[in-house]
Design a protein around this motif. Structure first.
Motif, mmCIF file in Angstrom:
data_model
loop_
_atom_site.group_PDB
_atom_site.id
_atom_site.type_symbol
_atom_site.label_atom_id
_atom_site.label_comp_id
_atom_site.label_asym_id
_atom_site.label_seq_id
_atom_site.Cartn_x
_atom_site.Cartn_y
_atom_site.Cartn_z
ATOM 1 N N GLU A 1 8.182 17.157 -5.974
ATOM 2 C CA GLU A 1 6.836 17.501 -5.539
ATOM 3 C C GLU A 1 6.053 16.234 -5.240
ATOM 4 N N PHE A 2 5.523 16.173 -4.015
ATOM 5 C CA PHE A 2 4.689 15.058 -3.579
ATOM 6 C C PHE A 2 3.236 15.524 -3.645
ATOM 7 N N LYS A 3 2.440 14.867 -4.493
ATOM 8 C CA LYS A 3 1.068 15.359 -4.697
ATOM 9 C C LYS A 3 0.175 14.214 -5.150
ATOM 10 N N PRO A 4 -0.572 13.602 -4.228
ATOM 11 C CA PRO A 4 -0.599 13.877 -2.779
ATOM 12 C C PRO A 4 0.373 12.981 -2.029
ATOM 13 N N VAL A 5 0.495 13.231 -0.723
ATOM 14 C CA VAL A 5 1.212 12.349 0.172
ATOM 15 C C VAL A 5 0.282 12.028 1.333
ATOM 16 N N VAL A 6 0.175 10.758 1.657
ATOM 17 C CA VAL A 6 -0.664 10.284 2.757
ATOM 18 C C VAL A 6 0.238 9.558 3.748
ATOM 19 N N SER A 7 0.179 9.970 4.996
ATOM 20 C CA SER A 7 1.065 9.392 6.000
ATOM 21 C C SER A 7 0.272 9.041 7.249
ATOM 22 N N THR A 8 0.522 7.858 7.773
ATOM 23 C CA THR A 8 -0.150 7.406 8.995
ATOM 24 C C THR A 8 0.895 6.855 9.961
ATOM 25 N N HIS B 1 3.436 4.337 8.116
ATOM 26 C CA HIS B 1 3.291 4.006 6.691
ATOM 27 C C HIS B 1 2.948 5.285 5.937
ATOM 28 N N SER B 2 3.679 5.527 4.846
ATOM 29 C CA SER B 2 3.417 6.688 4.001
ATOM 30 C C SER B 2 3.398 6.246 2.547
ATOM 31 N N ARG B 3 2.568 6.911 1.766
ATOM 32 C CA ARG B 3 2.554 6.672 0.329
ATOM 33 C C ARG B 3 2.318 7.983 -0.382
ATOM 34 N N ALA B 4 2.875 8.090 -1.579
ATOM 35 C CA ALA B 4 2.789 9.360 -2.298
ATOM 36 C C ALA B 4 2.890 9.129 -3.793
ATOM 37 N N THR B 5 2.364 10.081 -4.535
ATOM 38 C CA THR B 5 2.645 10.221 -5.956
ATOM 39 C C THR B 5 3.536 11.449 -6.089
ATOM 40 N N PHE B 6 4.680 11.287 -6.727
ATOM 41 C CA PHE B 6 5.634 12.388 -6.752
ATOM 42 C C PHE B 6 6.340 12.473 -8.095
ATOM 43 N N GLY B 7 7.050 13.587 -8.290
ATOM 44 C CA GLY B 7 7.794 13.791 -9.519
ATOM 45 C C GLY B 7 9.067 14.554 -9.263
ATOM 46 N N LYS C 1 11.859 0.960 5.113
ATOM 47 C CA LYS C 1 11.963 0.465 3.741
ATOM 48 C C LYS C 1 11.258 1.456 2.810
ATOM 49 N N ARG C 2 11.974 1.871 1.772
ATOM 50 C CA ARG C 2 11.425 2.759 0.742
ATOM 51 C C ARG C 2 11.292 1.990 -0.566
ATOM 52 N N LYS C 3 10.128 2.147 -1.228
ATOM 53 C CA LYS C 3 9.908 1.521 -2.531
ATOM 54 C C LYS C 3 9.286 2.550 -3.465
ATOM 55 N N ILE D 1 5.133 9.187 -10.180
ATOM 56 C CA ILE D 1 5.795 8.039 -9.575
ATOM 57 C C ILE D 1 5.063 7.657 -8.290
ATOM 58 N N LYS D 2 4.793 6.382 -8.141
ATOM 59 C CA LYS D 2 4.195 5.879 -6.912
ATOM 60 C C LYS D 2 5.306 5.417 -5.963
ATOM 61 N N GLY D 3 5.179 5.793 -4.696
ATOM 62 C CA GLY D 3 6.182 5.379 -3.728
ATOM 63 C C GLY D 3 5.578 5.119 -2.367
ATOM 64 N N THR D 4 6.229 4.247 -1.602
ATOM 65 C CA THR D 4 5.800 3.961 -0.232
ATOM 66 C C THR D 4 7.014 4.004 0.697
ATOM 67 N N PHE D 5 6.739 4.291 1.967
ATOM 68 C CA PHE D 5 7.789 4.310 2.987
ATOM 69 C C PHE D 5 7.196 3.730 4.262
ATOM 70 N N ASN D 6 7.740 2.605 4.706
ATOM 71 C CA ASN D 6 7.289 1.942 5.921
ATOM 72 C C ASN D 6 8.412 1.961 6.950
ATOM 73 N N SER D 7 8.051 2.218 8.203
ATOM 74 C CA SER D 7 9.090 2.331 9.223
ATOM 75 C C SER D 7 8.570 1.846 10.568
ATOM 76 N N ALA D 8 9.512 1.430 11.391
ATOM 77 C CA ALA D 8 9.208 1.013 12.755
ATOM 78 C C ALA D 8 10.319 1.531 13.659
ATOM 79 N N GLY D 9 9.944 1.937 14.872
ATOM 80 C CA GLY D 9 10.945 2.481 15.777
ATOM 81 C C GLY D 9 10.634 2.185 17.221
ATOM 82 N N ILE D 10 11.657 2.289 18.047
ATOM 83 C CA ILE D 10 11.508 2.101 19.484
ATOM 84 C C ILE D 10 12.514 3.001 20.192
ATOM 85 N N SER D 11 12.102 3.573 21.315
ATOM 86 C CA SER D 11 13.025 4.337 22.145
ATOM 87 C C SER D 11 12.783 3.987 23.599
#
Length: 400
Positions: free
Chosen positions: A194-201, A216-222, A277-279, A253-263
């Motif tokens: 459960e992600f509560k909350p999750v913030v994604s941009t 960039h996304s960050r969440a508190t989850f369990g 990258k996930r932390k 648990i605090k977590g972040t997810f950063n990503s970059a992409g190109i097509s």
């Protein structure tokens, strides 16, 4: 294969709605759909290949469940500035070895002005390059998104809201999105996250043949109702390994997810790449770096392509202070096993054939090499760790 009644009923109702909506002129509801019918198999029965959140996969016997799905979407336009969208999806899930129906999207969209829109309800979580169309095979060159990247965040949607800004200038279009909400995912093994909350941009720039994305996304989850992890953490607490226990939280648990992409789609050359990258604050959900690169060339209606992806663990894969002998040695081995994530790389070749205006036939072969464990394979038998497996798939993607 027998399917549960919920999936059958959902398909029947949505299919009837689709036929009726197209049959009645002037109906204010627009209905569309997508799907994939595919067979998938491997060259090994020592473990099963699956996709994210699937409780079962495939071995040497070809089965339709891994890469097949069906989605139907309805949008009602209330006014020039307000609309409502609902999307149902049938696919294999984390509850059992059968197909299940789920509500993928259900939101109201409010157009604030020419550049800003607000959505409220269940929306797609913008964490990847192809987040909104990851389940729409026809919209993608590859038969499936690479597991190396697309298993790092397992939530597809969130219940909450987002705001979208879009502005065009010259040949370029800039889109910025910020979403906030909560999400609950049933994972294989009969537990849930459960992600509560999750913030994604995310920010997406489309310029001619190229699309660039930063997210960039960050969440508190369990992690909840996981019997094996709950038992492990309880044992660590009971034997007094407090320093180890502090690095194994299951909730808040605090977590972040950063990503970059190109097509790109330039002069018949197609390509796509992502790096992520996930932390997290728990060693039980490992820090990772993952990436893939895909390239292909369009010959008329045919697109041969090649892809390579990899994932590595950035957090430590063992506690050096745990005993390796004596009565606590089995516990030490269990802890070190729990904090090791799946490591693997995939090299794939495939072919897409657009044989019809709204359908494409695809074949793909993946060569997956696991490292220091079972990779992302499930139900592995003893001795599988470090193996290499070929995955073969063929299917038809369609939209309507």
């Amino acid at each position: 294969m027998k399917q549960p009644s919920l999936a059958v009923i959902t398909l029947a109702i949505l299919s009837t709605l689709t036929l009726n909506s197209h049959a009645q002129d002037g109906m204010p509801i627009t209905v569309s759909g997508f799907g994939t019918g595919a067979l998938t198999m491997t060259n090994s029965d020592q473990a099963e290949f699956n996709r994210t959140n699937q409780a079962a996969g495939v071995g040497k016997d070809a089965r339709p469940g891994v890469d097949s799905n069906l989605g139907l979407q309805a949008t009602a336009k209330y006014s020039d500035n307000v609309s409502f969208t609902i999307q149902g999806l049938v696919r294999k899930n984390g509850n059992n070895d059968q197909f299940g129906a789920e509500l993928a999207w259900a939101f109201a969209k409010i157009k604030l002005n020419d550049e800003f829109s607000l959505r409220l309800g269940r929306i797609g979580l913008p964490v990847y390059m192809i987040s909104d169309v990851r389940n729409v095979g026809y919209a993608n060159i590859m038969l499936r998104p690479p597991n190396e990247v697309y298993r790092q965040v397992t939530a597809d949607n969130t219940d909450g809201a987002d705001i979208i800004y879009q502005h065009s200038f010259g040949d370029s279009t800039l889109t910025a999105q910020a979403a906030v909400g909560r999400s609950k995912v049933r994972a294989p093994g009969n537990y849930y996250i459960e992600f509560k909350p999750v913030v994604s941009t995310q920010v997406v720039l489309e310029n001619g043949a190229f699309t660039y994305r930063l997210g960039h996304s960050r969440a508190t989850f369990g992690l909840y109702e996981n019997a094996s992890l709950n038992g492990l953490v309880t044992t660590v607490r009971n034997v007094g390994l407090t320093s180890i226990l502090a690095e194994l939280p299951l909730t808040d648990i605090k977590g972040t997810f950063n990503s970059a992409g190109i097509s790109m789609d330039y002069n018949n050359i197609v390509g796509q790449a992502e790096y992520a990258k996930r932390k997290t604050d728990t060693r039980l959900v490992q820090d990772t770096s993952s990436w893939y690169v895909m390239a292909g060339y369009r010959y008329g209606k045919f697109v041969p392509y090649v892809m390579h992806g990899d994932v590595k663990q950035d957090s430590r894969r063992s506690f050096s202070t745990l005993p390796t002998t004596g009565p606590l040695a089995p516990l030490g081995a269990a802890i070190n096993g729990a904090i090791k994530g799946g490591l693997q790389s995939t090299t794939a070749i495939g072919l897409r054939w657009d044989f019809y205006k709204s359908a494409a036939f695809k074949i793909q072969m993946d060569r997956i090499k696991t490292r220091e464990g079972n990779g992302y394979f499930i139900n592995a038998k003893p001795g599988f760790a470090g193996s290499s497996v070929n995955v073969y798939a063929a299917g038809i993607d369609f939209v309507f």
